[in-house]
Enzyme design. Structure first.
Site, PDB file in Angstrom:
ATOM      1  N   ARG A  88       0.825  -1.212   0.000  1.00 35.84           N
ATOM      2  CA  ARG A  88       0.000   0.000   0.000  1.00 35.84           C
ATOM      3  C   ARG A  88       0.857   1.259   0.000  1.00 35.84           C
ATOM      4  O   ARG A  88       0.574   2.228  -0.691  1.00 35.84           O
ATOM      5  CB  ARG A  88      -0.945  -0.020   1.212  1.00 35.84           C
ATOM      6  CG  ARG A  88      -2.063  -1.053   1.107  1.00 35.84           C
ATOM      7  CD  ARG A  88      -3.058  -0.910   2.238  1.00 35.84           C
ATOM      8  NE  ARG A  88      -2.449  -1.210   3.532  1.00 35.84           N
ATOM      9  CZ  ARG A  88      -2.443  -2.403   4.103  1.00 35.84           C
ATOM     10  NH1 ARG A  88      -3.013  -3.421   3.475  1.00 35.84           N
ATOM     11  NH2 ARG A  88      -1.887  -2.599   5.285  1.00 35.84           N
ATOM     12  N   HIS A 138      -4.243   1.601  14.781  1.00 38.05           N
ATOM     13  CA  HIS A 138      -3.985   1.374  13.365  1.00 38.05           C
ATOM     14  C   HIS A 138      -4.980   0.353  12.813  1.00 38.05           C
ATOM     15  O   HIS A 138      -5.696  -0.306  13.569  1.00 38.05           O
ATOM     16  CB  HIS A 138      -2.564   0.855  13.138  1.00 38.05           C
ATOM     17  CG  HIS A 138      -1.522   1.915  13.244  1.00 38.05           C
ATOM     18  ND1 HIS A 138      -0.995   2.315  14.452  1.00 38.05           N
ATOM     19  CD2 HIS A 138      -0.914   2.674  12.302  1.00 38.05           C
ATOM     20  CE1 HIS A 138      -0.094   3.271  14.249  1.00 38.05           C
ATOM     21  NE2 HIS A 138      -0.027   3.504  12.953  1.00 38.05           N
ATOM     22  N   THR A 190       5.755   4.634  15.123  1.00 39.33           N
ATOM     23  CA  THR A 190       5.478   6.017  15.513  1.00 39.33           C
ATOM     24  C   THR A 190       5.352   6.147  17.022  1.00 39.33           C
ATOM     25  O   THR A 190       5.862   7.101  17.621  1.00 39.33           O
ATOM     26  CB  THR A 190       4.190   6.510  14.837  1.00 39.33           C
ATOM     27  OG1 THR A 190       4.347   6.400  13.426  1.00 39.33           O
ATOM     28  CG2 THR A 190       3.898   7.945  15.219  1.00 39.33           C
ATOM     29  N   LYS A 241      -2.107  -4.262  10.496  1.00 39.09           N
ATOM     30  CA  LYS A 241      -0.774  -3.918  11.005  1.00 39.09           C
ATOM     31  C   LYS A 241      -0.245  -5.057  11.866  1.00 39.09           C
ATOM     32  O   LYS A 241      -0.960  -5.586  12.714  1.00 39.09           O
ATOM     33  CB  LYS A 241      -0.811  -2.612  11.800  1.00 39.09           C
ATOM     34  CG  LYS A 241       0.582  -2.099  12.177  1.00 39.09           C
ATOM     35  CD  LYS A 241       0.532  -0.669  12.660  1.00 39.09           C
ATOM     36  CE  LYS A 241       1.909  -0.155  13.034  1.00 39.09           C
ATOM     37  NZ  LYS A 241       2.841  -0.195  11.886  1.00 39.09           N
TER      38      LYS A 241
END
Length: 242
Positions: A12, A131, A142, A135
């Site tokens: 993606r 998320h 992050t 994931k």
């Protein structure tokens, strides 16, 4: 015009990067995925952007060092062995590694570091991230980036002061700890909140990613910035001059 090659081009993020490269007026030098000829891509590129997987990192670094090609690493889930490999490569080529290529997230990290440096350890720090359901790593890169920022502000080592995966009778929260909570579901591109909580008040610093193009745009900006830089290891804060 910068020729930018993509490692992990079929994912993606790889698809978003192609669009971002075109929007920025740069040249897409091509992509490589598992089993592809990485050397050919490196030779055709002024700089590489890697959003593949930790297990592919060493081969990417070796190819870039051999061709003297700079690389932007946005792959998450990196461990100590990967960071050691990045440090070694950065003695020979320019390397920019980050847990998040969003300019907004990196500005948030600067604010978190500043807040942590000014507020005492009677303010508890908690980092909450959410998320999409696909994931595979947690906490997110992050969240770790934000945790490191908070730890720098406090002048402490994050590994020795982090708390995560709380379940059952855990006992009281340790004073000075930096806590992590990971949520997964739906198609969330990435939400991160850093909470500073005292007995009488609370500060919440939040960044919400509306779509993954913010990461692609930041990565392209990082790639263009990295070309021509001196040998060394860089981060997104260097681009923002923080």
């Amino acid at each position: 015009m910068t020729a930018i090659g993509i490692i992990g081009s079929k994912g993606r993020m790889g698809q978003a990067l192609v669009a971002a490269i075109e929007e920025a007026g740069h040249s897409h030098a091509g992509g490589a995925d598992q089993g592809d000829d990485v050397a050919a891509l490196v030779a055709a590129s002024d700089v590489l952007v890697d959003f593949s997987s930790p297990k592919a990192l060493q081969a990417m670094l070796d190819a870039c060092v051999a061709a003297n090609t700079p690389i932007v690493i946005g792959t998450t889930g990196l461990e100590a062995v990967h960071h050691a490999a990045i440090d070694e490569a950065a003695t020979k080529i320019p390397v920019l590694q980050t847990g998040n290529t969003s300019l907004g997230v990196n500005m948030l990290a600067a604010l978190v570091e500043q807040a942590a440096s000014k507020l005492g350890d009677d303010w508890d720090i908690e980092i909450v991230e959410m998320h999409h359901r696909h994931k595979v790593d947690a906490p997110s890169g992050t969240a770790k980036l934000l945790g490191e920022a908070a730890a720098r502000g406090r002048g402490i080592d994050l590994t020795a002061h982090s708390e995560s995966g709380r379940d059952g009778i855990t006992g009281a929260r340790e004073k000075g700890a930096i806590g992590f909570a990971a949520l997964r579901g739906g198609s969330v591109a990435g939400d991160h909140t850093v909470i500073f909580a005292s007995d009488e008040e609370r500060i919440e610093l939040t960044h919400r990613a509306e779509n993954r193009m913010i990461f692609a745009h930041g990565a392209v900006k990082a790639a263009d910035w990295l070309v021509g830089k001196d040998v060394g290891r860089y981060g997104m804060a260097d681009i923002l001059d923080l």
